[in-house]
Design an enzyme around this catalytic site. Sequence first.
Site, PDB file in Angstrom:
ATOM      1  N   LYS A  39     -99.530  71.328  76.054  1.00  0.00           N
ATOM      2  CA  LYS A  39     -99.798  71.879  77.396  1.00  0.00           C
ATOM      3  C   LYS A  39    -100.728  73.076  77.287  1.00  0.00           C
ATOM      4  O   LYS A  39    -100.499  74.125  77.872  1.00  0.00           O
ATOM      5  CB  LYS A  39     -98.495  72.235  78.111  1.00  0.00           C
ATOM      6  N   ARG A  40    -101.811  72.877  76.524  1.00  0.00           N
ATOM      7  CA  ARG A  40    -102.707  73.993  76.227  1.00  0.00           C
ATOM      8  C   ARG A  40    -103.695  74.240  77.359  1.00  0.00           C
ATOM      9  O   ARG A  40    -104.064  73.322  78.081  1.00  0.00           O
ATOM     10  CB  ARG A  40    -103.489  73.703  74.931  1.00  0.00           C
TER      11      ARG A  40
END
EC number: 4.1.1.23
Length: 304
Positions: free
Chosen positions: A107-108
């Site tokens: 979930k960068r």
Amino acid sequence: MNFSDRLIEIIKKKSSVLIAGIDTSIENIPDYFIKRFYDKEKSEIDNLKTILFEYNRRIIDAVEENVVGVKFQAAFFEQYSYHGFEVLHKLCEYVKNKKLVVIFDGKRNDISSSAKGYSNAYLGETLIFGRKMRFFEFDAITTNPYLGQDGIKPFVEDCERFKKGLFVLVKTSNPSSAEFQDLIVEDKYLFELVAEKVYEWGKNCRGKEGYSDVGAVVGATQKEAAKRIREILPNSFLLVPGIGVQGGKVEDLKYFVDSNNMGIIVNSSRDIIYAYKNYLHSDFEKSSYLASKSIKESINAVIS
Ligand SMILES: O=C(O)c1cc(=O)[nH]c(=O)n1[C@@H]1O[C@H](COP(=O)(O)O)[C@@H](O)[C@H]1O
């Protein structure tokens, strides 16, 4: 071959849309397995690395027949610092050799220069002394859209360049997901506006089958949102986590598929990796196999 085309090919070959989520913590690995590999002569860290790798490797072997891919949740490796990331790297290569899809669930995101660094690491390549190096061989990554378009662009560009995939958080499975995602903006839910952006971001990276390589994460607990997201994203893959432990129902997956009964991949983590707790305590591999088979079959019964 584009990511979406590769995914479709594997889905057809395997008759499955199931993704095994590797979210393993060492304290949930059965004692008998730890005892088998724990070497008193070695350091705690060496034992951790061996046991984490060997357990997950066996889970992956056991479920391989029933899944189209593996999603590694970064948090469960980061909790062991760089030692965990060393194991993640080895596991990623291990899965890659099996011709399964391998997803980095990190979930960068960040401002564009920093997002580019993340994308270099997980999808693309990094320059070192003028040479391009590839560190991880992931096929796709999960991203957070909160920073807007310039934070997403580096990932989309690498998807186009390296034929990779992206899953943008649109409507998450957790209890607080409504707090921001259901706010009304310009007469729409915020998640609908994000879905519209996902459509835009992905419209130039479509595979031969017509699906975009930029997909959305939509929690299995969100069937009403899924109906709306499907209208906005008719040709995108949805990564659907949250069945089982989180309360998402396999029956509701009919609201997530597209008009061809396609376009989803469904993640299950704890119900697979810790299946020994519900099946055969003394045989975790067989338990994970049985759980993955049963989840795969129950999903297929709903969407085929
Ligand atoms: O992006 C994800 O994968 C994700 C998004 C979401 O909305 N909900 C969600 O549960 N996930 C991830 O999916 C996995 C779900 O795990 P289980 O509930 O054990 O199957 C975890 O790795 C979560 O981090």
